[in-house]
Design a protein around this motif. Sequence first.
Motif, PDB file in Angstrom:
ATOM      1  N   ARG A  73      76.965 -78.558 -36.034  1.00  0.00           N
ATOM      2  CA  ARG A  73      77.591 -79.687 -35.347  1.00  0.00           C
ATOM      3  C   ARG A  73      77.271 -80.996 -36.071  1.00  0.00           C
ATOM      4  NH1 ARG A  73      76.098 -76.891 -30.582  1.00  0.00           N
ATOM      5  NH2 ARG A  73      74.162 -78.091 -30.440  1.00  0.00           N
ATOM      6  N   ALA A  74      76.018 -81.149 -36.466  1.00  0.00           N
ATOM      7  CA  ALA A  74      75.613 -82.379 -37.147  1.00  0.00           C
ATOM      8  C   ALA A  74      76.296 -82.509 -38.502  1.00  0.00           C
ATOM      9  CB  ALA A  74      74.092 -82.401 -37.310  1.00  0.00           C
ATOM     10  N   VAL A  75      76.252 -81.458 -39.287  1.00  0.00           N
ATOM     11  CA  VAL A  75      76.848 -81.502 -40.630  1.00  0.00           C
ATOM     12  C   VAL A  75      78.356 -81.738 -40.545  1.00  0.00           C
ATOM     13  CG1 VAL A  75      77.332 -80.119 -42.691  1.00  0.00           C
ATOM     14  CG2 VAL A  75      75.028 -80.129 -41.698  1.00  0.00           C
ATOM     15  N   ASP A  76      79.025 -81.090 -39.591  1.00  0.00           N
ATOM     16  CA  ASP A  76      80.471 -81.282 -39.430  1.00  0.00           C
ATOM     17  C   ASP A  76      80.811 -82.718 -39.052  1.00  0.00           C
ATOM     18  OD1 ASP A  76      80.912 -78.651 -40.063  1.00  0.00           O
ATOM     19  OD2 ASP A  76      81.296 -77.979 -38.006  1.00  0.00           O
ATOM     20  N   GLU A  77      79.846 -83.414 -38.433  1.00  0.00           N
ATOM     21  CA  GLU A  77      80.061 -84.816 -38.076  1.00  0.00           C
ATOM     22  C   GLU A  77      79.584 -85.778 -39.166  1.00  0.00           C
ATOM     23  OE1 GLU A  77      78.269 -85.467 -34.283  1.00  0.00           O
ATOM     24  OE2 GLU A  77      79.554 -84.007 -33.254  1.00  0.00           O
ATOM     25  N   GLY A  78      79.273 -85.215 -40.340  1.00  0.00           N
ATOM     26  CA  GLY A  78      78.885 -86.046 -41.474  1.00  0.00           C
ATOM     27  C   GLY A  78      77.438 -86.482 -41.477  1.00  0.00           C
ATOM     28  N   GLU A  79      76.591 -85.758 -40.761  1.00  0.00           N
ATOM     29  CA  GLU A  79      75.183 -86.120 -40.683  1.00  0.00           C
ATOM     30  C   GLU A  79      74.321 -85.163 -41.498  1.00  0.00           C
ATOM     31  OE1 GLU A  79      74.979 -87.851 -36.131  1.00  0.00           O
ATOM     32  OE2 GLU A  79      74.826 -85.698 -36.436  1.00  0.00           O
ATOM     33  N   ASP A  80      73.305 -85.694 -42.166  1.00  0.00           N
ATOM     34  CA  ASP A  80      72.223 -84.872 -42.685  1.00  0.00           C
ATOM     35  C   ASP A  80      71.194 -84.689 -41.573  1.00  0.00           C
ATOM     36  OD1 ASP A  80      73.386 -84.603 -45.157  1.00  0.00           O
ATOM     37  OD2 ASP A  80      72.165 -86.144 -46.128  1.00  0.00           O
ATOM     38  N   VAL A  81      70.381 -83.641 -41.685  1.00  0.00           N
ATOM     39  CA  VAL A  81      69.481 -83.283 -40.594  1.00  0.00           C
ATOM     40  C   VAL A  81      68.041 -83.212 -41.069  1.00  0.00           C
ATOM     41  CG1 VAL A  81      68.852 -81.469 -38.937  1.00  0.00           C
ATOM     42  CG2 VAL A  81      71.270 -81.991 -39.359  1.00  0.00           C
ATOM     43  N   VAL A  82      67.153 -83.800 -40.273  1.00  0.00           N
ATOM     44  CA  VAL A  82      65.709 -83.577 -40.412  1.00  0.00           C
ATOM     45  C   VAL A  82      65.263 -82.889 -39.126  1.00  0.00           C
ATOM     46  CG1 VAL A  82      63.430 -84.601 -40.701  1.00  0.00           C
ATOM     47  CG2 VAL A  82      65.417 -85.624 -41.847  1.00  0.00           C
ATOM     48  N   ALA A  83      64.792 -81.658 -39.249  1.00  0.00           N
ATOM     49  CA  ALA A  83      64.339 -80.888 -38.086  1.00  0.00           C
ATOM     50  C   ALA A  83      62.814 -80.862 -38.071  1.00  0.00           C
ATOM     51  CB  ALA A  83      64.895 -79.472 -38.123  1.00  0.00           C
ATOM     52  N   VAL A  84      62.227 -81.381 -37.004  1.00  0.00           N
ATOM     53  CA  VAL A  84      60.769 -81.421 -36.852  1.00  0.00           C
ATOM     54  C   VAL A  84      60.416 -80.460 -35.725  1.00  0.00           C
ATOM     55  CG1 VAL A  84      58.768 -82.880 -36.419  1.00  0.00           C
ATOM     56  CG2 VAL A  84      60.782 -83.837 -37.562  1.00  0.00           C
ATOM     57  N   VAL A  85      59.728 -79.368 -36.068  1.00  0.00           N
ATOM     58  CA  VAL A  85      59.598 -78.270 -35.102  1.00  0.00           C
ATOM     59  C   VAL A  85      58.142 -77.898 -34.828  1.00  0.00           C
ATOM     60  CG1 VAL A  85      61.882 -77.313 -35.594  1.00  0.00           C
ATOM     61  CG2 VAL A  85      59.931 -76.613 -36.978  1.00  0.00           C
ATOM     62  N   LEU A  86      57.963 -77.175 -33.735  1.00  0.00           N
ATOM     63  CA  LEU A  86      56.665 -76.693 -33.286  1.00  0.00           C
ATOM     64  C   LEU A  86      55.964 -75.913 -34.391  1.00  0.00           C
ATOM     65  CD1 LEU A  86      54.651 -76.094 -30.916  1.00  0.00           C
ATOM     66  CD2 LEU A  86      56.149 -74.185 -30.292  1.00  0.00           C
ATOM     67  N   SER A  87      54.650 -76.037 -34.443  1.00  0.00           N
ATOM     68  CA  SER A  87      53.851 -75.378 -35.481  1.00  0.00           C
ATOM     69  C   SER A  87      54.227 -73.912 -35.666  1.00  0.00           C
ATOM     70  CB  SER A  87      52.361 -75.468 -35.118  1.00  0.00           C
ATOM     71  OG  SER A  87      51.583 -74.670 -36.004  1.00  0.00           O
ATOM     72  N   SER A  88      54.380 -73.518 -36.906  1.00  0.00           N
ATOM     73  CA  SER A  88      54.730 -72.131 -37.223  1.00  0.00           C
ATOM     74  C   SER A  88      53.614 -71.163 -36.852  1.00  0.00           C
ATOM     75  CB  SER A  88      55.046 -71.992 -38.712  1.00  0.00           C
ATOM     76  OG  SER A  88      53.930 -72.365 -39.506  1.00  0.00           O
ATOM     77  N   LYS A  89      52.397 -71.674 -36.651  1.00  0.00           N
ATOM     78  CA  LYS A  89      51.283 -70.811 -36.260  1.00  0.00           C
ATOM     79  C   LYS A  89      51.191 -70.623 -34.750  1.00  0.00           C
ATOM     80  CE  LYS A  89      48.539 -71.754 -40.386  1.00  0.00           C
ATOM     81  NZ  LYS A  89      47.260 -72.277 -40.926  1.00  0.00           N
ATOM     82  N   LEU A  90      52.035 -71.342 -34.014  1.00  0.00           N
ATOM     83  CA  LEU A  90      52.049 -71.219 -32.570  1.00  0.00           C
ATOM     84  C   LEU A  90      53.318 -70.574 -32.043  1.00  0.00           C
ATOM     85  CD1 LEU A  90      50.634 -74.742 -31.591  1.00  0.00           C
ATOM     86  CD2 LEU A  90      49.386 -72.586 -31.784  1.00  0.00           C
ATOM     87  N   SER A  91      54.362 -70.513 -32.864  1.00  0.00           N
ATOM     88  CA  SER A  91      55.649 -70.002 -32.407  1.00  0.00           C
ATOM     89  C   SER A  91      56.500 -69.591 -33.594  1.00  0.00           C
ATOM     90  CB  SER A  91      56.379 -71.086 -31.592  1.00  0.00           C
ATOM     91  OG  SER A  91      57.713 -70.743 -31.337  1.00  0.00           O
ATOM     92  N   GLY A  92      57.467 -68.708 -33.333  1.00  0.00           N
ATOM     93  CA  GLY A  92      58.438 -68.324 -34.356  1.00  0.00           C
ATOM     94  C   GLY A  92      59.595 -69.295 -34.466  1.00  0.00           C
ATOM     95  N   THR A  93      59.554 -70.381 -33.692  1.00  0.00           N
ATOM     96  CA  THR A  93      60.643 -71.356 -33.698  1.00  0.00           C
ATOM     97  C   THR A  93      60.861 -71.965 -35.076  1.00  0.00           C
ATOM     98  OG1 THR A  93      60.407 -71.879 -31.348  1.00  0.00           O
ATOM     99  CG2 THR A  93      61.382 -73.573 -32.731  1.00  0.00           C
ATOM    100  N   CYS A  94      59.783 -72.247 -35.783  1.00  0.00           N
ATOM    101  CA  CYS A  94      59.912 -72.840 -37.123  1.00  0.00           C
ATOM    102  C   CYS A  94      60.639 -71.888 -38.070  1.00  0.00           C
ATOM    103  CB  CYS A  94      58.533 -73.200 -37.669  1.00  0.00           C
ATOM    104  SG  CYS A  94      58.579 -74.009 -39.276  1.00  0.00           S
ATOM    105  N   GLN A  95      60.290 -70.610 -38.019  1.00  0.00           N
ATOM    106  CA  GLN A  95      60.958 -69.631 -38.868  1.00  0.00           C
ATOM    107  C   GLN A  95      62.442 -69.548 -38.534  1.00  0.00           C
ATOM    108  OE1 GLN A  95      59.915 -68.291 -41.491  1.00  0.00           O
ATOM    109  NE2 GLN A  95      61.539 -66.792 -41.906  1.00  0.00           N
ATOM    110  N   SER A  96      62.784 -69.642 -37.252  1.00  0.00           N
ATOM    111  CA  SER A  96      64.190 -69.643 -36.853  1.00  0.00           C
ATOM    112  C   SER A  96      64.930 -70.816 -37.483  1.00  0.00           C
ATOM    113  CB  SER A  96      64.308 -69.720 -35.327  1.00  0.00           C
ATOM    114  OG  SER A  96      63.827 -68.553 -34.696  1.00  0.00           O
ATOM    115  N   ALA A  97      64.307 -71.985 -37.470  1.00  0.00           N
ATOM    116  CA  ALA A  97      64.927 -73.174 -38.053  1.00  0.00           C
ATOM    117  C   ALA A  97      65.114 -73.012 -39.555  1.00  0.00           C
ATOM    118  CB  ALA A  97      64.085 -74.403 -37.746  1.00  0.00           C
ATOM    119  N   ARG A  98      64.125 -72.434 -40.212  1.00  0.00           N
ATOM    120  CA  ARG A  98      64.228 -72.247 -41.661  1.00  0.00           C
ATOM    121  C   ARG A  98      65.326 -71.259 -42.027  1.00  0.00           C
ATOM    122  NH1 ARG A  98      57.661 -72.161 -42.588  1.00  0.00           N
ATOM    123  NH2 ARG A  98      57.436 -74.384 -43.144  1.00  0.00           N
ATOM    124  N   ILE A  99      65.455 -70.204 -41.244  1.00  0.00           N
ATOM    125  CA  ILE A  99      66.522 -69.231 -41.491  1.00  0.00           C
ATOM    126  C   ILE A  99      67.884 -69.909 -41.350  1.00  0.00           C
ATOM    127  CG2 ILE A  99      67.657 -67.166 -40.562  1.00  0.00           C
ATOM    128  CD1 ILE A  99      64.822 -66.167 -39.809  1.00  0.00           C
TER     129      ILE A  99
END
Length: 283
Positions: A73-99
């Motif tokens: 959604r962001a890229v289609d609207e012409g935006e670059d993205v910086v994603a700041v996510v929960l520690s990778s040692k506490l959750s798999g959320t960071c890995q999801s973002a990287r994928i």
Amino acid sequence: MKIRVITDSAADLPQPCRPEITVLPMAVTFGEEQFLDGVDLAHRQFYEKLIEGDALPTTSQINPTQFEEAFRRAVDEGEDVVAVVLSSKLSGTCQSARIAAEEFPGRVFVVDSENATIGQQILVRRALDLLDQGLDAAAIAGELEREKKDIRLVALLDTLEYLKRGGRISPSVALVGGLLSVKPVIAVEHGEVVMLGKARGSKNGSNLLVQEIRKTNGVDFDRPYLLGYTGLEDSLLQKYIADSAALWAEHTNALPIGTIGGTIGTHVGPGAVAVAFFQRSEP
């Protein structure tokens, strides 16, 4: 190029956020009821359910599809993205973002905050500071990777009960701690939760928290800092602020305060107080 900052609800950002921010909610499950953190489950509601319930809730990481949809959604609207996510040692959320970010080379930059709750939040706020200074997405991500090493998050817990219920300490240790009014002090270091010490009584606990802050290079008041608490009211935090006045008195007239939500609240329970700040950089 416009920039969008995307984070997850573990950062405990208050609503409404600035328009440049998108917050993806974590799922919180109480028994057979599932809620979206910060969407249909406010922090106060979470603690009401936590205190009244017999079983600990569970939280679910954000999956790659959810990140990919937000990134697209962001890229289609012409935006670059910086994603700041929960520690990778506490959750798999960071890995999801990287994928998910692999689909958008050069447009999406994922930063593992190596932190949680208000520690993660002040890194998000730092991203906004850098955005306001005119840095592009790649430069913001690079600066966050460097500066996140300066973040210190320390917390004083009111009880060991929730650590026991979560299986992180034995019932016998929790019982002795309760009888002795032991208040554990914890921190997030290198992306993981660590125990710094234990104090008998809240006054000694506040003193230990102040001591841990004094061990750093000092609070950098030119970058974001934040105090937080868990539970239904902030009396313990206000007591801590009074006990630690010497840390802040010469630098600010009003301390920013936020609430800590379900991702961390599940494990520490109500009555905890926390401080997150960037320490001054080494000379």
